[in-house]
Write a protein that holds these residues in place. Structure first.
Motif, PDB file in Angstrom:
ATOM      1  N   LEU A   1       0.509  -1.658  -0.451  1.00 28.29           N
ATOM      2  CA  LEU A   1      -0.241  -0.145   0.069  1.00 28.29           C
ATOM      3  C   LEU A   1       0.742   1.022   0.204  1.00 28.29           C
ATOM      4  O   LEU A   1       0.374   2.342  -0.934  1.00 28.29           O
ATOM      5  N   ALA A   2       1.561   1.300   0.611  1.00 26.02           N
ATOM      6  CA  ALA A   2       3.093   2.393   1.034  1.00 26.02           C
ATOM      7  C   ALA A   2       3.268   2.646  -0.688  1.00 26.02           C
ATOM      8  O   ALA A   2       3.699   3.850  -0.990  1.00 26.02           O
ATOM      9  N   ALA A   3       4.483   1.418  -1.296  1.00 29.59           N
ATOM     10  CA  ALA A   3       4.280   1.869  -2.514  1.00 29.59           C
ATOM     11  C   ALA A   3       3.546   2.360  -3.307  1.00 29.59           C
ATOM     12  O   ALA A   3       3.328   3.094  -4.607  1.00 29.59           O
ATOM     13  N   ALA A   4       2.201   1.856  -3.056  1.00 28.23           N
ATOM     14  CA  ALA A   4       1.214   2.538  -4.379  1.00 28.23           C
ATOM     15  C   ALA A   4       0.747   3.603  -3.780  1.00 28.23           C
ATOM     16  O   ALA A   4       0.470   4.371  -4.790  1.00 28.23           O
ATOM     17  N   GLN A   5      -0.014   4.033  -2.418  1.00 32.91           N
ATOM     18  CA  GLN A   5       0.169   5.712  -1.878  1.00 32.91           C
ATOM     19  C   GLN A   5       1.066   6.710  -3.093  1.00 32.91           C
ATOM     20  O   GLN A   5       1.236   8.300  -3.188  1.00 32.91           O
TER      21      GLN A   5
ATOM     22  N   ILE B   1      -3.322  -5.113  -5.776  1.00 27.02           N
ATOM     23  CA  ILE B   1      -3.638  -3.511  -5.706  1.00 27.02           C
ATOM     24  C   ILE B   1      -3.981  -3.207  -6.667  1.00 27.02           C
ATOM     25  O   ILE B   1      -5.196  -2.778  -7.760  1.00 27.02           O
ATOM     26  N   LEU B   2      -3.667  -3.936  -8.401  1.00 22.90           N
ATOM     27  CA  LEU B   2      -3.978  -3.404  -9.823  1.00 22.90           C
ATOM     28  C   LEU B   2      -3.062  -4.948 -10.557  1.00 22.90           C
ATOM     29  O   LEU B   2      -2.803  -5.861 -10.289  1.00 22.90           O
TER      30      LEU B   2
ATOM     31  N   PRO C   1       4.152   3.352 -14.566  1.00 23.85           N
ATOM     32  CA  PRO C   1       4.724   3.602 -13.377  1.00 23.85           C
ATOM     33  C   PRO C   1       3.851   2.939 -11.951  1.00 23.85           C
ATOM     34  O   PRO C   1       4.494   2.881 -10.871  1.00 23.85           O
ATOM     35  N   LEU C   2       2.492   3.252 -12.101  1.00 18.24           N
ATOM     36  CA  LEU C   2       1.652   2.844 -10.743  1.00 18.24           C
ATOM     37  C   LEU C   2       2.110   1.270 -10.731  1.00 18.24           C
ATOM     38  O   LEU C   2       2.578   0.744  -9.553  1.00 18.24           O
ATOM     39  N   ALA C   3       1.860   0.052 -11.633  1.00 15.72           N
ATOM     40  CA  ALA C   3       1.786  -0.582 -11.655  1.00 15.72           C
ATOM     41  C   ALA C   3       3.280  -1.118 -11.281  1.00 15.72           C
ATOM     42  O   ALA C   3       3.915  -2.208 -10.817  1.00 15.72           O
ATOM     43  N   ALA C   4       4.156  -0.536 -12.174  1.00 19.49           N
ATOM     44  CA  ALA C   4       5.875  -0.837 -11.716  1.00 19.49           C
ATOM     45  C   ALA C   4       5.861  -0.833 -10.751  1.00 19.49           C
ATOM     46  O   ALA C   4       7.212  -1.151  -9.692  1.00 19.49           O
TER      47      ALA C   4
ATOM     48  N   ARG D   1       8.030  -3.363  -5.365  1.00 22.59           N
ATOM     49  CA  ARG D   1       7.990  -3.926  -3.463  1.00 22.59           C
ATOM     50  C   ARG D   1       7.675  -4.967  -3.428  1.00 22.59           C
ATOM     51  O   ARG D   1       8.146  -6.057  -3.159  1.00 22.59           O
ATOM     52  N   VAL D   2       7.120  -5.775  -4.748  1.00 22.09           N
ATOM     53  CA  VAL D   2       6.896  -7.402  -4.363  1.00 22.09           C
ATOM     54  C   VAL D   2       7.931  -8.327  -4.615  1.00 22.09           C
ATOM     55  O   VAL D   2       8.068  -8.970  -4.017  1.00 22.09           O
ATOM     56  N   VAL D   3       8.853  -7.911  -5.731  1.00 22.73           N
ATOM     57  CA  VAL D   3       9.406  -8.715  -5.759  1.00 22.73           C
ATOM     58  C   VAL D   3      10.886  -8.344  -4.822  1.00 22.73           C
ATOM     59  O   VAL D   3      11.358  -9.720  -4.985  1.00 22.73           O
ATOM     60  N   GLU D   4      10.402  -7.260  -4.262  1.00 19.93           N
ATOM     61  CA  GLU D   4      11.825  -7.111  -3.305  1.00 19.93           C
ATOM     62  C   GLU D   4      10.997  -7.792  -1.667  1.00 19.93           C
ATOM     63  O   GLU D   4      11.846  -8.126  -1.202  1.00 19.93           O
TER      64      GLU D   4
END
Length: 407
Positions: A69-73, A268-269, A297-300, A305-308
């Motif tokens: 969520l933090a990455a998306a926001q 998220i998306l 860019p939002l998806a990226a 973050r998911v990969v991390e």
């Protein structure tokens, strides 16, 4: 038998409005979810449910994971979409991280899983013509019986599920179907026009069907020997679900092409990707394939973050340990309302004894006890909880299944 669920007036009204205005391409369970956190969701009436489906593995990290969520926001406040007409400052970072996770060179970003599969097919055909030298318009792709790769017209054309296939033709040619789990059948089907073998390492929609040990290694050896691409559809099975980063890792196999989606978007998306080395994905030239939203860019940012999160191995270890815990409990039901259990990590297919009801009926009874699962192919229920679930929560869910089966 458990008494039928009595719906609150607000729930009934919402379901009725959806039935009136939304095309009936799904048959949802009668629950209206309003909030989610971790492995739990809450309906509009305030009742909580343990989510053992995780949106078919799209929610591997649970509902509302704070890091995702933090990455998306953060990205929402900066930039969400440019199209690929321009560069953006997130796509290269995401592609580099995902390529490293996969041990590959190049990423082709898309949105949905079906788009990734369609892209993989296009890449395989182009590679077949431009690299392997197959006669134009004769390239074939070998697929497995019982497959589920999506619902586009191309994909359902090589499905053997009548519900997915019937009345949507005519279908695209160029696909050869062999039995799942039979490597010898793959080799027998290969000829001078074969560009690729496309399989799910574990078949999800078919009921979590796990091939015998050695099958994936044999497929890898056969495809290498015959100069054929091995495309692994890891859209449901990948990204930690089976106790490894990829289901292919269970046999130490690296395919030529990974097809990824679902959990890549962190719930998220939609985010999907085709990942391969440059000698494969390099066949696609500018203008030949694309997507307005692919690589946005939002998806990226979310995908990075998911990969991390996956790079630490924490979620893979949780899935492996909790899967062993769950398996030990589920196998006790065999002969007591269950005819078979298949499990890999935190992904299980449980075949219900017809004397106890259909898979749908069992799912509805579990719903009444606060547990969400989904049926498939009549007698099977699938269990695929978020990887953040606790052992005690799994134990509680198993107890609810025991009570349902004993009714």
């Amino acid at each position: 038998m458990t008494a039928p669920q009595v719906l609150d007036a607000s729930t009934s009204a919402i379901i009725a409005a959806e039935a009136e205005h939304v095309a009936h391409n799904y048959h949802p369970l009668p629950v209206v979810i309003a909030r989610g956190e971790g492995a739990w969701v809450t309906d509009v009436e305030g009742k909580r449910y343990l989510d053992l489906l995780a949106a078919y593995s799209a929610l591997n990290f649970g509902h509302g994971h704070p890091a995702i969520l933090a990455a998306a926001q953060e990205q929402l406040g900066r930039l969400t979409l440019t199209s690929r007409a321009y560069h953006n400052d997130q796509l290269g970072v995401f592609a580099a991280a995902l390529a490293e996770l996969c041990g590959k060179d190049v990423v082709l970003p898309m949105n949905t899983g079906a788009e990734a599969v369609e892209t993989g097919i296009k890449v395989a055909r182009a590679w077949g013509y431009r690299v392997k030298g197959i006669t134009p318009d004769r390239a074939t792709v070998i697929v497995a019986g019982g497959n589920f790769h999506g619902r586009t017209t191309t994909i359902v054309g090589f499905s053997d599920d009548p519900q997915a296939r019937d009345d949507f033709g005519p279908y695209a040619p160029g696909f050869v179907t062999v039995p799942f789990g039979d490597a010898a059948a793959i080799e027998a089907a290969i000829d001078e026009n074969t560009a690729a073998v496309l399989i799910e390492p574990i078949q999800g929609e078919a009921g979590v069907v796990i091939p015998a040990d050695g099958y994936l290694r044999a497929v890898r050896e056969i495809t290498e020997r015959h100069n054929v691409l091995f495309i692994a559809d890891e859209i449901q099975s990948g990204l930690g679900r089976v106790g490894e980063t990829f289901a292919c890792d269970r046999e130490g196999v690296v395919p030529d092409v990974y097809l990824l989606g679902k959990a890549l978007g962190g719930g998220i998306l939609p985010v999907s990707a085709v990942v391969a080395n440059r000698d494969v994905l390099g066949v696609i030239r500018p203008g030949e394939h694309g997507s307005t939203f692919g690589g946005n860019p939002l998806a990226a940012a979310v995908g990075t973050r998911v990969v991390e999160m996956l790079s630490t191995g924490e979620f893979q270890r949780r899935a492996a340990a909790l899967g062993e815990h769950l398996e030990a409990k589920l196998v006790e039901f065999i002969g007591h309302g269950v005819t078979a259990v298949r499990i890999a990590g935190l992904w299980a297919g449980v075949d219900i004894d017809p004397a106890k009801g259909t898979g749908r009926e069992i799912a509805e009874r579990l719903l009444g006890r606060g547990v969400l699962v989904k049926d498939t192919h009549g007698q099977t229920i699938r269990i695929a909880p978020p990887l953040v679930i606790r052992a005690t929560e799994l134990d509680w869910a198993v107890e609810q299944l025991k009570l349902v089966l004993s009714d």
